[in-house]
Each structure stands twice: as C-alpha cells, then as structure tokens.
Design a protein around this motif. Structure first.
Motif, PDB file in Angstrom:
ATOM      1  N   MET A 291       1.829  -3.304 -25.222  1.00  0.00           N
ATOM      2  CA  MET A 291       1.638  -3.274 -26.676  1.00  0.00           C
ATOM      3  C   MET A 291       1.049  -1.942 -27.116  1.00  0.00           C
ATOM      4  O   MET A 291       1.468  -1.365 -28.124  1.00  0.00           O
ATOM      5  N   ALA A 292       0.065  -1.456 -26.354  1.00  0.00           N
ATOM      6  CA  ALA A 292      -0.572  -0.179 -26.677  1.00  0.00           C
ATOM      7  C   ALA A 292       0.417   0.976 -26.547  1.00  0.00           C
ATOM      8  O   ALA A 292       0.400   1.913 -27.365  1.00  0.00           O
ATOM      9  N   GLN A 293       1.277   0.913 -25.551  1.00  0.00           N
ATOM     10  CA  GLN A 293       2.281   1.962 -25.363  1.00  0.00           C
ATOM     11  C   GLN A 293       3.226   2.024 -26.562  1.00  0.00           C
ATOM     12  O   GLN A 293       3.531   3.111 -27.071  1.00  0.00           O
ATOM     13  N   ILE A 294       3.675   0.862 -27.030  1.00  0.00           N
ATOM     14  CA  ILE A 294       4.570   0.820 -28.195  1.00  0.00           C
ATOM     15  C   ILE A 294       3.843   1.312 -29.441  1.00  0.00           C
ATOM     16  O   ILE A 294       4.383   2.096 -30.224  1.00  0.00           O
ATOM     17  N   LEU A 296       1.366   3.362 -29.653  1.00  0.00           N
ATOM     18  CA  LEU A 296       1.166   4.811 -29.590  1.00  0.00           C
ATOM     19  C   LEU A 296       2.434   5.545 -30.000  1.00  0.00           C
ATOM     20  O   LEU A 296       2.385   6.527 -30.759  1.00  0.00           O
ATOM     21  N   ALA A 297       3.583   5.068 -29.521  1.00  0.00           N
ATOM     22  CA  ALA A 297       4.854   5.695 -29.891  1.00  0.00           C
ATOM     23  C   ALA A 297       5.130   5.534 -31.381  1.00  0.00           C
ATOM     24  O   ALA A 297       5.578   6.468 -32.058  1.00  0.00           O
ATOM     25  N   LYS A 298       4.831   4.359 -31.934  1.00  0.00           N
ATOM     26  CA  LYS A 298       5.075   4.098 -33.348  1.00  0.00           C
ATOM     27  C   LYS A 298       4.122   4.883 -34.250  1.00  0.00           C
ATOM     28  O   LYS A 298       4.454   5.167 -35.410  1.00  0.00           O
ATOM     29  N   SER A 299       2.948   5.227 -33.734  1.00  0.00           N
ATOM     30  CA  SER A 299       1.947   5.918 -34.555  1.00  0.00           C
ATOM     31  C   SER A 299       2.389   7.314 -34.967  1.00  0.00           C
ATOM     32  O   SER A 299       1.802   7.907 -35.869  1.00  0.00           O
ATOM     33  N   ARG A 300       3.440   7.823 -34.339  1.00  0.00           N
ATOM     34  CA  ARG A 300       3.938   9.152 -34.713  1.00  0.00           C
ATOM     35  C   ARG A 300       4.608   9.131 -36.081  1.00  0.00           C
ATOM     36  O   ARG A 300       4.704  10.168 -36.740  1.00  0.00           O
ATOM     37  N   THR A 301       5.094   7.967 -36.486  1.00  0.00           N
ATOM     38  CA  THR A 301       5.826   7.879 -37.763  1.00  0.00           C
ATOM     39  C   THR A 301       5.285   6.809 -38.698  1.00  0.00           C
ATOM     40  O   THR A 301       5.680   6.768 -39.867  1.00  0.00           O
ATOM     41  N   LEU A 302       4.385   5.950 -38.214  1.00  0.00           N
ATOM     42  CA  LEU A 302       3.887   4.839 -39.025  1.00  0.00           C
ATOM     43  C   LEU A 302       2.379   4.920 -39.187  1.00  0.00           C
ATOM     44  O   LEU A 302       1.687   5.471 -38.333  1.00  0.00           O
ATOM     45  N   PRO A 303       1.849   4.336 -40.267  1.00  0.00           N
ATOM     46  CA  PRO A 303       0.397   4.232 -40.417  1.00  0.00           C
ATOM     47  C   PRO A 303      -0.201   3.450 -39.250  1.00  0.00           C
ATOM     48  O   PRO A 303       0.473   2.583 -38.671  1.00  0.00           O
ATOM     49  N   ARG A 305      -2.229   0.928 -38.870  1.00  0.00           N
ATOM     50  CA  ARG A 305      -2.198  -0.537 -38.931  1.00  0.00           C
ATOM     51  C   ARG A 305      -0.811  -1.082 -38.619  1.00  0.00           C
ATOM     52  O   ARG A 305      -0.660  -2.054 -37.856  1.00  0.00           O
ATOM     53  N   ILE A 306       0.230  -0.459 -39.174  1.00  0.00           N
ATOM     54  CA  ILE A 306       1.600  -0.912 -38.932  1.00  0.00           C
ATOM     55  C   ILE A 306       2.014  -0.616 -37.498  1.00  0.00           C
ATOM     56  O   ILE A 306       2.705  -1.420 -36.856  1.00  0.00           O
ATOM     57  N   GLY A 311       3.369  -2.894 -32.151  1.00  0.00           N
ATOM     58  CA  GLY A 311       3.219  -3.074 -30.718  1.00  0.00           C
ATOM     59  C   GLY A 311       2.984  -4.524 -30.346  1.00  0.00           C
ATOM     60  O   GLY A 311       3.565  -5.046 -29.378  1.00  0.00           O
ATOM     61  N   ILE A 312       2.150  -5.195 -31.121  1.00  0.00           N
ATOM     62  CA  ILE A 312       1.837  -6.598 -30.839  1.00  0.00           C
ATOM     63  C   ILE A 312       3.045  -7.499 -31.078  1.00  0.00           C
ATOM     64  O   ILE A 312       3.446  -8.285 -30.215  1.00  0.00           O
TER      65      ILE A 312
END
Length: 349
Positions: A291-294, A296-303, A305-306, A311-312
């Motif tokens: 979940m943390a890996q996903i 981290l990857a999503k944090s490059r383009t998303l706020p 919280r999202i 990830g969860i």
C-alpha cells in the motif's frame, strides 16, 4: 446557402452521436444539452424506470428502448445506436460514443475529427475524461485519476470515444455478450486488424461517477474483476494491456497471500514456534508495504490524502475483484451468461 454553411453541414453529415444510459436522470439532461445542434444523435435506453426516454424525445432526440431478454449491456446499446445512425445515413464516417452520465466538452468533436482526418490509420481517438465532482467522495477522486491516461498511442479505451464507422463495422461492433470490458475488447480487436488508437490532448467529457458509498465502490471493483477475467480469456496473447497479468495479481493478492497468512497464523498458534510467528508477521506486513509503495508512486501526481487512500483501496479492491473473476470463471465453465453487475444508483430528477 453560404459556402461556410455548406461546409458546416457537410461536417455535420459525417458525424453521428450515440448516447446510452439507464436511469441517469439529471445526468442525462446535462449530457443531451451538451451535444451540438445539427448533428444526428440517438439515445439508447436500457430499460430505465425513470422518464429518460420521454425527456429525450421532448428534446427532439430519437430514442431506442431496449428490453430484456435478450440481456441488457452497454455493448448492445452502442451497437443498436450505431445501426440506427447508419440506417439513417449510410455514408456516416464518424460516430461519437458517449455515456449518458457524461457531458461533452466544447471543442472536443472538432479536435477529435481533425485528429482522425490527419491520420487515416487511426480507428478511434479519445481525450481527457474528468470527474464532475472529484471532491464529493474518495471514490470519485479515484475515478478522476483512473481517467487520466497519458497522451499519445493507446492500447485500450473507455466508453467515450470518437470512432471511424468503417473499421468498427468491420470487426462486428461491440460484443453484446459482454457485461463489462466491452470497450477494451473492441479496442483489442481493432488493433488486431492493424488499426491504431490514440489519446489526444483535448478535454473530452465530464463524467459523473456518483460513487458515494463503499458498497458502490465494492461492486465496481467486482465488475472490474469480471472484466479482467473475460478479457484475459478472450485475448490471452495480449501483452499490452496484459490482462492475464491483471488476473494473476488478483489471484495473488486476493487469494494466495491471505491463504498463506492464515496457514502461517494457524501454524504459529498450534506450534508456538517463533519462526512461524515471524512468518505470519512478515506475510501480514507485506500488505501495508505494498500500500505504501502504491501511495508513494501516486503522490507524484495526487494530493497526499488521495495518494494514501489510493494505496489502501487499490489493494483492498483485490477482494471484490477476486469475486468478479471467480464469477466469470464459474459462469464460463458452466456455459452460463453472467448477469449485469451494477454499481450506480438511479438518479432523481
């Protein structure tokens, strides 16, 4: 008739629009009101219980009412709409498919037709689909991110697309037997015929997912699992997208990992072995690590919280996806036709 009016009429004659829906209410009103005047349009309704058909006809748009049996599906609706438009205009060149919960953006049709005109090898194009209310629920925000695919050559598409009529007819249109995944299936068959698809840099539609509750999200994931399983069965040779890989991930995270954890936990309880307890703990910790890996990857383009929620929920979604996958395999093995998996609530007007 002035020359520019004649050219405009010619452009309109090349294009038709198919809108499909089921109990869309105000969403359908917004969709129809966003369509350009003078372009042939048909609405195909899948046994709505609201006033969708009457409201559509009051706007001067032809409506087709599908009944069951045979089975209702988005694919069947799109095929019916295309057949009607072609019967009205056998020379029809392009068709815009749009879901009744979407609103067409200004300038999209001109941009899409220009892209198809420039490249005769393109079978279809699509642009940016955005969520109308991404802040209304975390699930809507997930959809808004899901729609944001890269600009350029595409290997699959969603429901809102601008297609050349000829290649779509050549492959037999959409497969009406599919309850989900009919759009990427159609895309795969077009590509197998030598055609290309492209996501162009243009705003296309505003989509109202209206996923406000966990149960709706759960059913949508279940529907996705069914689609992945059927696409993997129909296109086992594909590697882009690799639907077999999607199914393997579902089976690993939705079935194999939980089973291994339960086995390790039972072994630890029964034996009291430190090694068994460590193995159970390690298997349990794999989930938050993924979940943390996903995230981290999503944090490059998303706020943040999202990104964290993505990830969860992307990992939790493996469980309903597994149910959808198993449902397809059960029905397929038994020669049964799967029933619709619906997640949207009927809209009020």
């Amino acid at each position: 008739m002035p020359h520019h009016e004649e050219n405009r009429r010619h452009e309109q004659d090349r294009l038709g629009i198919v809108v499909i829906g089921r109990n869309e209410g105000d969403r359908l009103v917004r969709c129809l009101d966003s369509l350009p005047e003078g372009v042939s349009c048909v609405y195909v309704d899948s046994a709505s219980s609201d006033d969708s058909v009457a409201m559509t006809m009051s706007r001067g748009v032809h409506a087709i009412e599908l009944t069951a049996p045979p089975r209702l599906s988005a694919a069947r609706a799109r095929n019916a709409g295309l057949a009607y438009l072609v019967a009205q205009n056998p020379a029809l060149e392009y068709v815009q498919m749009v879901d009744g919960d979407c609103e067409m953006q200004p300038g999209w049709l001109e941009a899409g037709m220009a892209a198809l005109d420039r490249d005769p090898a393109l079978a279809l194009v699509f642009g940016r689909r955005r969520e109308r209310y991404p802040d209304r629920s975390i699930y809507n925000a997930f959809c808004n991110d899901e729609w944001n695919v890269p600009v350029g050559p595409a290997s699959a598409c969603g429901g809102d697309v601008l297609c050349r009529v000829a290649p779509l007819q050549a492959i037999g249109g959409y497969d009406a037997g599919m309850i989900a995944g009919e759009d990427p299936d159609m895309a795969a068959r077009l590509r197998a015929g030598g055609w290309r698809l492209e996501r162009i840099d243009s705003e296309m539609t505003l989509h109202d997912a209206a996923i406000l509750h966990f149960g709706q999200w759960w059913m949508r994931c279940k529907r996705a699992g069914h689609a992945f399983a059927e696409l993997a069965s129909r296109h086992p040779e594909l590697r882009d997208p690799d639907y077999r890989r999607n199914c393997r991930r579902i089976l690993i995270w939705g079935l194999a990992m939980p089973v291994l954890f339960i086995v390790a936990l039972l072994a630890a309880i029964l034996s009291g072995s430190v090694v068994a307890w460590l193995a159970a703990a390690a298997l349990l910790l794999v989930w938050p690590a993924k979940m943390a890996q996903i995230a981290l990857a999503k944090s490059r383009t998303l706020p943040p919280r999202i990104a964290v929620a993505s990830g969860i929920f992307l990992m939790l979604g493996k469980f309903p996806e597994l149910l959808g996958l198993l449902r397809f395999r059960r029905d397929h093995a038994g020669g049964r036709k799967s029933e619709l998996i619906e997640y949207k609530q009927a809209a009020s007007r």
